[in-house]
Design a protein around this motif. Structure first.
Motif, mmCIF file in Angstrom:
data_model
loop_
_atom_site.group_PDB
_atom_site.id
_atom_site.type_symbol
_atom_site.label_atom_id
_atom_site.label_comp_id
_atom_site.label_asym_id
_atom_site.label_seq_id
_atom_site.Cartn_x
_atom_site.Cartn_y
_atom_site.Cartn_z
ATOM 1 N N GLN A 1 4.643 14.679 -1.740
ATOM 2 C CA GLN A 1 5.513 13.779 -0.984
ATOM 3 C C GLN A 1 6.835 13.549 -1.713
ATOM 4 O OE1 GLN A 1 4.684 12.694 2.240
ATOM 5 N NE2 GLN A 1 3.212 14.316 1.748
ATOM 6 N N VAL B 1 -0.858 8.928 3.145
ATOM 7 C CA VAL B 1 -1.074 10.363 3.035
ATOM 8 C C VAL B 1 -2.576 10.592 2.931
ATOM 9 C CG1 VAL B 1 -0.490 12.465 1.780
ATOM 10 C CG2 VAL B 1 1.165 10.581 1.901
ATOM 11 N N ARG C 1 4.203 5.493 3.938
ATOM 12 C CA ARG C 1 3.395 6.627 4.395
ATOM 13 C C ARG C 1 1.988 6.476 3.847
ATOM 14 N NH1 ARG C 1 7.180 11.682 2.552
ATOM 15 N NH2 ARG C 1 9.079 10.815 3.452
ATOM 16 N N ALA D 1 4.568 6.181 -0.651
ATOM 17 C CA ALA D 1 3.432 6.958 -0.150
ATOM 18 C C ALA D 1 2.149 6.448 -0.795
ATOM 19 C CB ALA D 1 3.622 8.443 -0.457
#
Length: 179
Positions: free
Chosen positions: A17, A158, A156, A120
């Protein structure tokens, strides 16, 4: 009033990321381990471990407590920083959901202090620590919605596999319907 960050779900490898912060589901030693922790240390290189050792030699001599978060360099990762947090081991006898929420809250606090705009997260504690994915997703989504502030504009999640992605997508949709 600040706007809430967008929440994005990504199926993939968190070490790939390109964000300001990658959150590491670390163990309390901060010295690497398995799963996400091992992958971040391997891909990020020795600079991360060097900073973790300095943290252990200083304020975190006994390790990072569960639910807390601390930042280091991201080394060779595309991110600028790694925020390490220690998730709780799931227990059917004891409600540790507050500790899991604290991982997300404290990681967001540290990210905001760094001036991070993008963060992330992995699905903290849902691997070897045994947290049920549906409950972990619900806690993660709710906490991010309630706590993200400051410069953070995108969070995010992930997710490593399709099953986890689908569980988080369900939790995200349910959270949207509630609020």
């Amino acid at each position: 009033m600040t706007s809430r960050p967008s929440i994005v779900l990504v199926r993939g490898d968190i070490t790939e990321q390109d964000t300001d912060v990658i959150v590491n589901a670390a163990n309390s030693s901060l010295l690497g381990g398995g799963g996400v922790d091992g992958a971040i240390h391997r891909r990020g290189g020795p600079a991360i471990l060097d900073e973790c050792r300095k943290l252990r030699a200083g304020h975190y001599g006994r390790g990072l407590p569960t639910g807390r978060a601390v930042a280091t360099t991201a080394g060779n990762l595309a991110a600028r920083w790694v925020v390490h947090t220690v998730g709780p081991v799931h227990s059917p006898e004891e409600d540790r959901s507050g500790l899991l929420a604290s991982c997300y809250r404290e990681s967001l606090r540290v990210a905001a202090e760094l001036g991070a705009e993008t963060v992330a997260f992995p699905a903290i504690s849902t691997g070897i620590y045994g947290w049920p994915m549906d409950d972990g997703a619900r806690i993660a989504i709710r906490t991010v919605r309630e706590e993200a502030a400051g410069p953070v504009r995108e969070v995010r999640f992930v997710l490593f596999d399709q099953a986890a992605y689908e569980v988080f997508a369900t939790a995200l949709a349910a959270g949207s319907a509630e609020g």
